[in-house]
Design a protein around this motif. Structure first.
Motif, short mmCIF file in Angstrom:
data_model
loop_
_atom_site.label_atom_id
_atom_site.label_comp_id
_atom_site.label_asym_id
_atom_site.label_seq_id
_atom_site.Cartn_x
_atom_site.Cartn_y
_atom_site.Cartn_z
N SER A 79 1.02 -1.62 0.42
CA SER A 79 -0.07 -0.04 0.02
C SER A 79 1.17 1.61 -0.44
O SER A 79 0.54 2.10 0.26
CB SER A 79 -1.20 0.01 1.57
OG SER A 79 0.01 0.77 2.41
N GLY A 91 2.48 2.65 -2.15
CA GLY A 91 2.16 2.81 -4.12
C GLY A 91 2.80 2.17 -4.68
O GLY A 91 3.18 3.25 -6.16
N LYS A 92 3.80 1.37 -4.78
CA LYS A 92 3.96 0.77 -5.77
C LYS A 92 3.26 0.66 -7.32
O LYS A 92 4.28 1.32 -8.18
CB LYS A 92 4.88 -0.40 -5.72
CG LYS A 92 5.80 -0.26 -4.46
CD LYS A 92 6.01 -2.31 -3.77
CE LYS A 92 5.06 -2.92 -3.28
NZ LYS A 92 4.38 -2.44 -2.55
N THR A 93 2.82 0.41 -7.24
CA THR A 93 1.78 -0.14 -8.02
C THR A 93 1.62 1.28 -9.10
O THR A 93 1.46 1.07 -10.16
CB THR A 93 0.48 -1.03 -8.07
OG1 THR A 93 1.10 -2.34 -7.43
CG2 THR A 93 -0.03 -1.10 -9.99
N SER A 94 1.08 1.99 -7.97
CA SER A 94 0.59 3.81 -8.48
C SER A 94 1.71 4.48 -9.35
O SER A 94 1.05 5.52 -10.42
CB SER A 94 -0.58 4.64 -7.86
OG SER A 94 -1.32 3.39 -6.57
N PHE A 108 -3.58 7.59 -12.62
CA PHE A 108 -3.97 6.85 -11.29
C PHE A 108 -5.26 6.55 -11.30
O PHE A 108 -6.32 7.75 -11.20
CB PHE A 108 -3.48 8.43 -10.72
CG PHE A 108 -3.20 8.43 -8.86
CD1 PHE A 108 -2.49 7.60 -8.65
CD2 PHE A 108 -4.65 8.88 -8.46
CE1 PHE A 108 -2.76 7.49 -7.21
CE2 PHE A 108 -4.91 8.75 -6.57
CZ PHE A 108 -3.50 8.29 -6.28
N THR A 109 -5.42 6.26 -10.35
CA THR A 109 -6.76 5.37 -10.25
C THR A 109 -6.34 5.59 -7.99
O THR A 109 -5.43 5.42 -7.87
CB THR A 109 -7.62 4.40 -9.88
OG1 THR A 109 -8.44 3.57 -9.60
CG2 THR A 109 -5.88 3.52 -10.06
N PHE A 137 -7.46 1.03 -4.20
CA PHE A 137 -6.73 0.01 -3.79
C PHE A 137 -6.86 -1.76 -4.04
O PHE A 137 -6.76 -2.41 -3.69
CB PHE A 137 -6.38 0.44 -2.59
CG PHE A 137 -5.01 -0.80 -1.85
CD1 PHE A 137 -3.66 -1.10 -2.89
CD2 PHE A 137 -5.11 -1.26 -0.72
CE1 PHE A 137 -2.93 -1.80 -2.31
CE2 PHE A 137 -3.97 -1.54 0.17
CZ PHE A 137 -2.67 -2.54 -1.06
N THR A 161 -0.97 -6.11 -5.41
CA THR A 161 -0.90 -6.47 -6.72
C THR A 161 -0.75 -8.17 -5.42
O THR A 161 -0.07 -8.80 -5.18
CB THR A 161 0.78 -6.25 -6.99
OG1 THR A 161 0.45 -5.01 -7.26
CG2 THR A 161 1.64 -6.60 -8.11
N GLY A 173 3.73 -6.29 -2.08
CA GLY A 173 4.95 -5.51 -0.48
C GLY A 173 4.03 -6.67 0.08
O GLY A 173 4.90 -7.04 1.45
N GLN A 174 2.78 -7.62 0.39
CA GLN A 174 2.59 -8.46 1.29
C GLN A 174 3.22 -9.92 1.51
O GLN A 174 3.89 -10.26 0.17
CB GLN A 174 1.47 -9.23 0.52
CG GLN A 174 0.33 -7.97 0.43
CD GLN A 174 -1.18 -8.79 0.55
OE1 GLN A 174 -2.02 -9.93 0.90
NE2 GLN A 174 -2.22 -8.32 0.03
N LYS A 213 3.51 9.49 -1.75
CA LYS A 213 2.57 10.17 -1.13
C LYS A 213 2.85 11.96 -0.62
O LYS A 213 2.27 11.38 0.48
CB LYS A 213 1.22 9.44 -0.15
CG LYS A 213 1.15 8.30 -0.34
CD LYS A 213 0.65 7.08 0.49
CE LYS A 213 -0.22 5.61 -0.13
NZ LYS A 213 -0.99 5.14 0.49
N ASP A 246 1.67 14.18 -1.62
CA ASP A 246 0.49 14.31 -1.45
C ASP A 246 -0.46 15.43 0.00
O ASP A 246 -1.28 16.00 0.12
CB ASP A 246 -0.84 14.98 -2.98
CG ASP A 246 -0.94 13.66 -2.38
OD1 ASP A 246 -1.59 12.85 -2.08
OD2 ASP A 246 -0.32 12.70 -3.25
N MET A 247 0.14 14.41 0.97
CA MET A 247 -1.22 14.60 1.63
C MET A 247 0.77 14.72 3.12
O MET A 247 0.09 14.07 3.97
CB MET A 247 -1.36 12.66 2.47
CG MET A 247 -1.70 12.21 1.27
SD MET A 247 -1.79 10.40 1.24
CE MET A 247 -3.12 10.52 2.88
N SER A 306 4.45 11.95 -5.81
CA SER A 306 3.35 11.62 -5.58
C SER A 306 3.03 11.10 -6.74
O SER A 306 2.96 11.35 -8.23
CB SER A 306 2.71 12.78 -5.35
OG SER A 306 1.26 12.64 -5.33
N ALA A 307 2.79 9.86 -6.12
CA ALA A 307 2.13 9.12 -7.94
C ALA A 307 1.10 9.85 -8.16
O ALA A 307 0.23 9.94 -8.89
CB ALA A 307 1.82 7.25 -7.05
#
Ligand code: GTP
Ligand code: MG
Length: 218
Positions: A30, A32-35, A45-46, A49, A52, A78-79, A134, A136-137, A163-164
Motif C-alpha cells: 500500500s 504506492g508501488k503499482t500507482s 492514477f486511480t 487499492f 498486487t 508488498g505483502q 504520497k 501530496d498528503m 506523489s504518484a
C-alpha cells in the motif's frame, strides 16, 4: 508458481533497443508501488487499492545520447506472503526503487529490512533510490523529509519524495536511477576506451534522437 511468473514475452519480440535495464520496485504493501509505475508508464492514477498478487512488469523505452534504453520495470507485491516469489526476481535487477509512504511510520521502519533483502538477493552493483511516496498528503505526514533523507544517506541511497497521485518526482526518480546505472556502467567500461562513447553528463529524454544520416560512400 506459473501464476506469478509473468514472462517478458507479453511485450512481444521487440529487440529494438541498445540496452535493457531491469528495475524493481519494492516496499511495504500500500505504499504506492503499482500507482507509481502506472503514473510513469501510462500517466494514469486511480485511488482504488488493488493489492498486487505476486509480481508484474511494464516496459518503457527512454533515450540517452543516441542509445535506446528499454526499461523492464517489475512491480512486486508488498505483502509478506509473496516474499519468496518476489525475492527470486532481485538477482538480475540493475536498479531498485525502495518505497515507503510518508503517512505510514511502519512502512518507513521497514526500509532497513528491505535494504537487507536487496543486499541478500541482488547483484552487488545494483543501484538503489529511496522514495518517500504520497507527499501530496502533507497533513497526514508522519515521516519528515529530513528523516527520509538521513536514512537514505545512512544506507548510501539517493532520495526523492514523490506523489504518484499528483505526478511529483515520478519521472525524475526513474531518470535519476537510469543515470546512476549508466554512470556505473561507464565506470566499469572505463578501462576499455573503445566502448565509452558520448558525454556522461548528457541528459536522459523520452524523445528519440534525430535520425542519423547514413555514413555510406555511395
Ligand atoms: P501492494 O501491491 O499491496 O504491495 O501495494 P502498492 O505499494 O502497489 O500500493 P498501490 O499502488 O496499490 O497504492 C495503495 C493505495 O495508495 C491506493 O489506494 C492508491 O490510490 C494510493 N496511492 C498511491 N500513491 C499515492 C500517492 O502518491 N498519493 C496518494 N494520496 N495516494 C496514493
Ligand atoms: Mg501493487
Amino acid at each position: 508458481y506459473d501464476l506469478f511468473m509473468a514472462a517478458p514475452q507479453k511485450d512481444g519480440s521487440d529487440q529494438n533497443f541498445d540496452y535493457m535495464f531491469k528495475l524493481l520496485i519494492i516496499g511495504n504493501s500500500s505504499v504506492g508501488k503499482t500507482s507509481f509505475l502506472f503514473r510513469y508508464a501510462d500517466d494514469s492514477f486511480t485511488s482504488a487499492f488493488v493489492s498486487t498478487v505476486g509480481i508484474d512488469f511494464k516496459v518503457k523505452t527512454v533515450y540517452k545520447n543516441d542509445k535506446r534504453i528499454k526499461l523492464q520495470i517489475w512491480d512486486t507485491a508488498g505483502q509478506e506472503r509473496y516474499r519468496t516469489i518476489t525475492t527470486a526476481y532481485y538477482r538480475g535487477a540493475m536498479g531498485f526503487i525502495l518505497m515507503y509512504d510518508i503517512t505510514n511510520e511502519e512502512s518507513f521502519g521497514a526500509v532497513q529490512d528491505w535494504s537487507t533483502q536487496i543486499k541478500t538477493y541482488s547483484w552487488d552493483n545494483a543501484q538503489v533510490i529511496l522514495v518517500g511516496n504520497k507527499c501530496d498528503m502533507d497533513e497526514e505526514r508522519v515521516v519528515s523529509v529530513d528523516n527520509g533523507r538521513l536514512l537514505a544517506e545512512q544506507l548510501g541511497f539517493e532520495f526523492f519524495e514523490t506523489s504518484a497521485k499528483d505526478n511529483i518526482n515520478v519521472k525524475q526518480t526513474f531518470e535519476r536511477l537510469v543515470d546512476i546505472i549508466c554512470d556505473k556502467m561507464s565506470d566499469s567500461l572505463e578501462s576499455d576506451p573503445a566502448v565509452t562513447t558520448g558525454s556522461p553528463t548528457a541528459r536522459l529524454t523520452e524523445n528519440p534522437p534525430p535520425l542519423q544520416q547514413p555514413n555510406c560512400g555511395c
